[in-house]
Design an enzyme around this catalytic site. Structure first.
Site, mmCIF file in Angstrom:
data_model
loop_
_atom_site.group_PDB
_atom_site.id
_atom_site.type_symbol
_atom_site.label_atom_id
_atom_site.label_comp_id
_atom_site.label_asym_id
_atom_site.label_seq_id
_atom_site.Cartn_x
_atom_site.Cartn_y
_atom_site.Cartn_z
ATOM 1 N N ASP A 137 55.706 -44.957 27.278
ATOM 2 C CA ASP A 137 55.891 -43.969 26.208
ATOM 3 C C ASP A 137 57.194 -43.206 26.445
ATOM 4 O O ASP A 137 57.332 -42.502 27.446
ATOM 5 C CB ASP A 137 54.716 -42.982 26.180
ATOM 6 C CG ASP A 137 53.446 -43.602 25.627
ATOM 7 O OD1 ASP A 137 53.483 -44.773 25.175
ATOM 8 O OD2 ASP A 137 52.404 -42.914 25.659
ATOM 9 N N GLY A 186 50.096 -46.520 25.962
ATOM 10 C CA GLY A 186 49.487 -47.701 25.335
ATOM 11 C C GLY A 186 48.002 -47.444 25.169
ATOM 12 O O GLY A 186 47.337 -46.973 26.099
ATOM 13 N N GLY A 226 45.356 -49.247 25.090
ATOM 14 C CA GLY A 226 44.431 -49.897 26.017
ATOM 15 C C GLY A 226 44.487 -49.276 27.402
ATOM 16 O O GLY A 226 43.460 -48.894 27.979
ATOM 17 N N ALA A 227 45.692 -49.174 27.957
ATOM 18 C CA ALA A 227 45.840 -48.580 29.287
ATOM 19 C C ALA A 227 45.349 -47.134 29.283
ATOM 20 O O ALA A 227 44.727 -46.671 30.250
ATOM 21 C CB ALA A 227 47.295 -48.658 29.734
ATOM 22 N N ASN A 256 40.053 -42.644 12.617
ATOM 23 C CA ASN A 256 40.439 -41.326 12.126
ATOM 24 C C ASN A 256 40.583 -41.426 10.597
ATOM 25 O O ASN A 256 40.324 -42.486 10.007
ATOM 26 C CB ASN A 256 41.710 -40.815 12.823
ATOM 27 C CG ASN A 256 42.927 -41.696 12.555
ATOM 28 O OD1 ASN A 256 42.949 -42.475 11.587
ATOM 29 N ND2 ASN A 256 43.933 -41.596 13.405
ATOM 30 N N GLY A 303 39.855 -34.522 13.982
ATOM 31 C CA GLY A 303 40.732 -33.525 14.588
ATOM 32 C C GLY A 303 40.071 -32.157 14.611
ATOM 33 O O GLY A 303 39.001 -31.976 15.190
ATOM 34 N N GLY A 361 36.308 -31.701 13.883
ATOM 35 C CA GLY A 361 35.276 -32.327 14.707
ATOM 36 C C GLY A 361 35.192 -33.814 14.457
ATOM 37 O O GLY A 361 36.208 -34.494 14.330
ATOM 38 N N THR A 378 49.104 -36.640 21.848
ATOM 39 C CA THR A 378 49.292 -38.064 22.146
ATOM 40 C C THR A 378 48.197 -38.572 23.084
ATOM 41 O O THR A 378 47.982 -38.018 24.161
ATOM 42 C CB THR A 378 50.664 -38.296 22.810
ATOM 43 O OG1 THR A 378 51.678 -37.711 21.998
ATOM 44 C CG2 THR A 378 50.929 -39.787 22.993
ATOM 45 N N ASP A 400 42.508 -41.836 22.341
ATOM 46 C CA ASP A 400 42.152 -42.864 23.323
ATOM 47 C C ASP A 400 41.165 -42.297 24.356
ATOM 48 O O ASP A 400 40.232 -42.987 24.781
ATOM 49 C CB ASP A 400 43.405 -43.383 24.029
ATOM 50 C CG ASP A 400 44.445 -43.895 23.043
ATOM 51 O OD1 ASP A 400 44.051 -44.451 21.997
ATOM 52 O OD2 ASP A 400 45.645 -43.712 23.310
#
Ligand code: RIB
Length: 331
Positions: A15, A41, A43-44, A184, A221, A224, A248, A252
């Protein structure tokens, strides 16, 4: 019975983050802060977030044989993620160009790089990881055929969680496996299309359930989140009020926490409420993986507590000077 609480199949990006007073319009140039490079990322990020919470976590992903790949492997290993499924080579590590504004909101452009080379045959070769995992989660920064192969390779009895980000049309076999599909507002509207995107979160959840998932979570967001099951149960999850620095990767963290708690047996609304607390801590800190709490920090008497903002590092302060706002977070 399972060696892993969670197997994440997905992307790993470096990033490249710049704090800006406002994001530029078309044809416009703005000045921002010094550049900061974080491991990221979707997934990570999910893998690191789950491992920090105490989940036995593995990641199936692909990075380049380069400095960004080594940055990601270092972050994953430091968090305790099993990286035996992280493949190397084929293309440079994926990169995300990220701007963060004073409200903590971001804009992201991803160059998939090695993520785009994570192939269905890589999933087939990782059969032992899939068979050893109670819950498997995925996102859409890897090829859609690879996600479809994950669904085909799921062990009987293991649960599949999908965050369709960035959103794109999904085949019926993938939609039918989702338990839940986590979206979202933007993702819900794209998946539902122009005809189905009217109304509010409850209508979106019902519309999405009609496409096949066993359950749906709509993250909202500051409003809720909402959970809905094919059996007709709908629950509103209240937001957690925090002092936002950088959103950011908070989604995830929400997805990872939800997937883990579902795997240990929480009902969907209970898991979503826990996930909202984890996401709320994540928005109080700069970066994605660097922002994720440990289980101890979520305890009422833990080091940070669920709503206590951690201090950004000096590098983060450089990237995000002046970036701070009061808001609520629910996922
Ligand atoms: O969800 C946040 C993530 O999206 C960032 O870490 C970036 O890499 C992109 O994948």
């Amino acid at each position: 019975m399972y060696d892993y609480d969670l197997l994440v199949v997905g992307s790993a990006n470096a990033d490249l983050v710049i704090g800006v007073e406002r994001r530029p319009g078309a044809g416009e140039t703005v000045l921002g802060s010094d550049l900061v490079v974080h491991p990221g990322g979707k997934g990570a990020n999910q893998a690191v977030a789950a491992a920090r919470l105490g989940a036995r976590t593995a990641l199936l992903a692909r990075v380049g044989d380069d400095g960004h790949g080594r940055l990601l492997l270092g972050s994953l290993r430091a968090a305790g993620v099993d990286t035996s499924g992280v493949l190397t080579g084929g293309a440079p590590t994926g990169v995300a160009l990220i701007t963060v504004d004073p409200s903590g909101d971001n804009s992201i452009v991803v160059s998939p790089g090695a993520n785009g080379r994570l192939a269905p045959e890589d999933v087939r070769a990782a059969g032992s990881l899939l068979r050893a995992s109670r819950v498997v989660s995925a996102q859409l920064e890897i090829p859609p055929g690879t996600v479809a192969e994950v669904v085909r390779a799921l062990a009987p009895g293991s649960r599949f969680v999908l965050n369709p980000s960035p959103p794109r049309p999904l085949p019926p076999e993938v939609l039918a496996a989702c338990d839940p599909l986590i979206v979202n507002e933007h993702e819900a509207r794209v998946l539902l299309g122009a005809d189905g995107a009217g109304g509010g979160p409850e209508e979106w959840a019902r519309g999405l359930l009609a496409t096949g998932p066993r359950s749906v979570v709509v993250t909202l967001g500051a409003e809720g989140a909402l959970t809905a099951s094919a059996a007709g149960e709908v629950h509103r999850i209240p937001a957690v009020r925090v002092d936002a620095v950088d959103t950011t990767g908070a989604g995830d963290a929400f997805t990872a926490a939800l997937a883990w708690r579902l795997g240990v047996g929480d009902p969907l609304p209970v898991a979503a409420a826990h996930a909202a607390r984890v996401g709320a801590v994540a928005v109080t800190r700069a970066g994605a993986q660097a922002s994720y709490p440990t289980a101890a920090e979520l305890e009422p008497d833990g080091a940070a507590g669920p709503a206590a903002p951690a201090r950004p590092t000096a590098a983060h302060r450089g990237a995000l000077s002046g970036v701070r706002s009061e808001r609520a977070y629910g996922g």
